[in-house]
Write a protein that holds these residues in place. Sequence first.
Motif, PDB file in Angstrom:
ATOM      1  N   GLN A 196       8.515  46.376   7.507  1.00  0.00           N
ATOM      2  CA  GLN A 196       8.819  47.219   8.671  1.00  0.00           C
ATOM      3  C   GLN A 196      10.329  47.324   8.928  1.00  0.00           C
ATOM      4  N   GLY A 197      11.106  46.774   8.045  1.00  0.00           N
ATOM      5  CA  GLY A 197      12.544  46.675   8.286  1.00  0.00           C
ATOM      6  C   GLY A 197      13.222  48.020   8.381  1.00  0.00           C
ATOM      7  N   PRO A 198      14.383  48.070   9.006  1.00  0.00           N
ATOM      8  CA  PRO A 198      15.063  49.340   9.246  1.00  0.00           C
ATOM      9  C   PRO A 198      15.861  49.854   8.042  1.00  0.00           C
ATOM     10  N   ILE A 199      16.144  48.988   7.059  1.00  0.00           N
ATOM     11  CA  ILE A 199      16.988  49.419   5.951  1.00  0.00           C
ATOM     12  C   ILE A 199      16.098  49.651   4.740  1.00  0.00           C
ATOM     13  N   SER A 200      16.248  50.826   4.112  1.00  0.00           N
ATOM     14  CA  SER A 200      15.468  51.045   2.897  1.00  0.00           C
ATOM     15  C   SER A 200      16.427  51.124   1.728  1.00  0.00           C
ATOM     16  N   GLY A 201      15.983  50.573   0.604  1.00  0.00           N
ATOM     17  CA  GLY A 201      16.884  50.547  -0.550  1.00  0.00           C
ATOM     18  C   GLY A 201      16.119  50.452  -1.854  1.00  0.00           C
ATOM     19  N   HIS A 202      16.917  50.433  -2.924  1.00  0.00           N
ATOM     20  CA  HIS A 202      16.385  50.513  -4.266  1.00  0.00           C
ATOM     21  C   HIS A 202      17.024  49.359  -5.059  1.00  0.00           C
ATOM     22  N   VAL A 203      16.182  48.508  -5.668  1.00  0.00           N
ATOM     23  CA  VAL A 203      16.712  47.308  -6.318  1.00  0.00           C
ATOM     24  C   VAL A 203      17.409  47.692  -7.624  1.00  0.00           C
ATOM     25  N   GLU A 204      18.696  47.385  -7.727  1.00  0.00           N
ATOM     26  CA  GLU A 204      19.470  47.744  -8.914  1.00  0.00           C
ATOM     27  C   GLU A 204      19.578  46.608  -9.918  1.00  0.00           C
ATOM     28  N   ALA A 205      19.545  45.376  -9.412  1.00  0.00           N
ATOM     29  CA  ALA A 205      19.646  44.234 -10.317  1.00  0.00           C
ATOM     30  C   ALA A 205      19.091  43.014  -9.611  1.00  0.00           C
ATOM     31  N   VAL A 206      18.524  42.085 -10.387  1.00  0.00           N
ATOM     32  CA  VAL A 206      18.037  40.826  -9.823  1.00  0.00           C
ATOM     33  C   VAL A 206      18.558  39.701 -10.691  1.00  0.00           C
ATOM     34  N   VAL A 220      10.314  40.408  -5.888  1.00  0.00           N
ATOM     35  CA  VAL A 220      11.109  41.625  -6.003  1.00  0.00           C
ATOM     36  C   VAL A 220      11.388  41.940  -7.482  1.00  0.00           C
ATOM     37  N   ALA A 221      11.198  43.192  -7.855  1.00  0.00           N
ATOM     38  CA  ALA A 221      11.378  43.577  -9.252  1.00  0.00           C
ATOM     39  C   ALA A 221      12.422  44.679  -9.355  1.00  0.00           C
ATOM     40  N   LEU A 222      12.986  44.755 -10.502  1.00  0.00           N
ATOM     41  CA  LEU A 222      14.010  45.763 -10.786  1.00  0.00           C
ATOM     42  C   LEU A 222      13.428  47.165 -10.575  1.00  0.00           C
ATOM     43  N   GLY A 223      14.160  48.027  -9.916  1.00  0.00           N
ATOM     44  CA  GLY A 223      13.725  49.412  -9.750  1.00  0.00           C
ATOM     45  C   GLY A 223      12.814  49.632  -8.561  1.00  0.00           C
ATOM     46  N   GLU A 224      12.398  48.554  -7.918  1.00  0.00           N
ATOM     47  CA  GLU A 224      11.478  48.653  -6.792  1.00  0.00           C
ATOM     48  C   GLU A 224      12.183  49.226  -5.561  1.00  0.00           C
ATOM     49  N   ASN A 225      11.437  49.949  -4.708  1.00  0.00           N
ATOM     50  CA  ASN A 225      11.979  50.364  -3.411  1.00  0.00           C
ATOM     51  C   ASN A 225      11.598  49.329  -2.380  1.00  0.00           C
ATOM     52  N   LEU A 226      12.576  48.932  -1.570  1.00  0.00           N
ATOM     53  CA  LEU A 226      12.371  47.821  -0.647  1.00  0.00           C
ATOM     54  C   LEU A 226      12.726  48.246   0.751  1.00  0.00           C
TER      55      LEU A 226
END
Lengths: 364, 298
Positions: A291-301, A330-336
């Motif tokens: 439910q968090g306010p920030i949406s993002g895209h995982v670029e590297a782990v 959390v996986a690479l390329g995932e939307n979080l």
Amino acid sequence: MSTLEIKQLRKSYGSAEIIKGIDLKIEDREFVVFVGPSGCGKSTLLRMIAGLEEISGGELLIDGVRMNEITPDRRGLAMVFQSYALYPHMTVAGNMAFALRLAGVPKAEREQRVRVAAKTLQLEALLDRKPANLSGGQRQRVAIGRAIVRQPKAFLFDEPLSNLDAALRVQTRLEIAKLHRDLQATMIYVTHDQIEAMTLADRIVVFNAGRIEQVGTPLELYHNPANLFVAGFIGSPKMNLIGAVVRARTAQALELVLDGGSVVSVQPGDAAPGAKLTVGLRPEHIVVDPQGPISGHVEAVERLGNESIAYVSIGASLPLTVKLPPQSPVALGENLRLALNGHAVSLFGEDGHALGWTRPQAGG
Amino acid sequence: MSGPQTPMAHRGTKLMRTWPLLTPVVFLLLVWSIVPLLMTLWFSFQRYNLVDPTITGFAGFDNYKFLLEDPAMLAAIFNEVVLVGSVLAITIVFGVAFAILFDQEFWGRSIARLFVIAPFFVMPTVSALIWKNLLMNPVSGVFAWITTKLGFGAIDWFTNYPMAGIVIIVAWQWIPFATLILLTAMQSLDREQMEAARMDAARGPQLLRFVIMPHLARPISILLMIETIFLLAIFAEIFITTSGGPGDATTTLTYLIYLRALVNFDVGGASAGGVLAIILANIMAFFLVRTIARNVNI
């Protein structure tokens, strides 16, 4: 007792000013670490305190006595050099006793003091060796021993660990901390490594471009960086610094639009709607929250075993560094979606200085 | 299993590939150095005088016997030792002093360095002539002019102090070399070590004794060796200034060999002198190499 006071100290080479007026007071038995990037003047300041560099302006007081014109050997300070600077043709014992020998201390007392120092540093078995036959860590200990034997008012360390390998560095760091406890001596330590600074210091002095950026205990600097420079310098991985604009201000919260469009709400601060700020977010203060306010895209782990570091692109110029539990799926390329853990943020105005309200501790 | 063999085999093929290229130059150098040596050895056992070609045949050790019984020989060895020893001592002392001086920062340092190096570029013959005629001449020399002005009278160097005069000239030529070698050594001295010594209260003489001299020990021993090799062969300076005199006051071994061979035309005797010089040089080299080997272990 030995206190050290610096008043408006300056150093220039020709027209280039390296140290631009520094004020600092170092208390008895304090462990002070000078930290900053290369060329910030921290080593020069140490060398000015030692007497190896002339003071262009200002005053240096040790125990209240002006030291500007006193030669290095009469200031009662001992220095441990980065390259150790051992005398190659003398044995370990000879190196350690050299200052006493020049000072005309009787042989018996010299040997006694060398033995005591060697015992503290576990160098007893090496006293008859030459520096060429010692390992890096042993040379380091001899250099420290040479300083101890002189029983100085204060110890000066000039990046003493930078020639050691990583494992030895951790061990020697602990030894230096123990030494400080045992000797109860004033110590000034220069390093560019913020981890050394955080682990050793009673107080850290952060330098940048010949000026002091902030002075404080390690945790003060960590939680309350005074400006963007300190915020970016202290802490590993680095604090996220993201541009933001104030959208609304209420009694309970300040609503910010981060670069990239996410809207977060933080504790109220001294900023009017429409003001441009920089938000400092520690990587460990960001959590995954559907439910968090920030949406993002995982670029590297990066999975380090004890934790995982994710780099999440949120549309701002730099990806957000997020520290996650080791098992985090959390996986690479995932939307979080991410949320702030509590309101532990630092806010900096357009001039780079912190707005005067940030909180010392993370929490709900 | 093939591990230890491979490098050997590799080395073998490498040698096979390179020896055709290496052989000519190695052969040339060998001939160049061995043939004169062998000829000298051969002549030293021959009756061989250019004035009287009828005297020939094997001389056995007569040439050596004659030479060793000659009082001039002992005097020549003594002169050689005095010349080489004094020049070595003077060049090292001045070399160390100049190296420390020119290691400091001061205005005009690069020009001053150039001047201190300059004598090395002057040909031995030329510098001997300059010293003899322009500086040390008792009538028209600069030194005589200065000392007379000061009321001490002129010194006739090559009559009264011939060896001292030659030592001064040769030392003047070799101080630049010593300075050059020791200056580079000074510049490799760890600055932090100097600073540590400063914090340990080492000043002037103590700094010299405990930090600088131990650091310079190795370059000094190398300098001793190189200079000795060249100083043993000093000839032009003696020839031009004193011609070995007065009497045999400045006749060194090198000069004695010249006298035997090209003044007395006694090739056999000169060759015997040459062989003795080689032996002497080797004895000195042996001691020097041992000193260096000891110093290298610092």
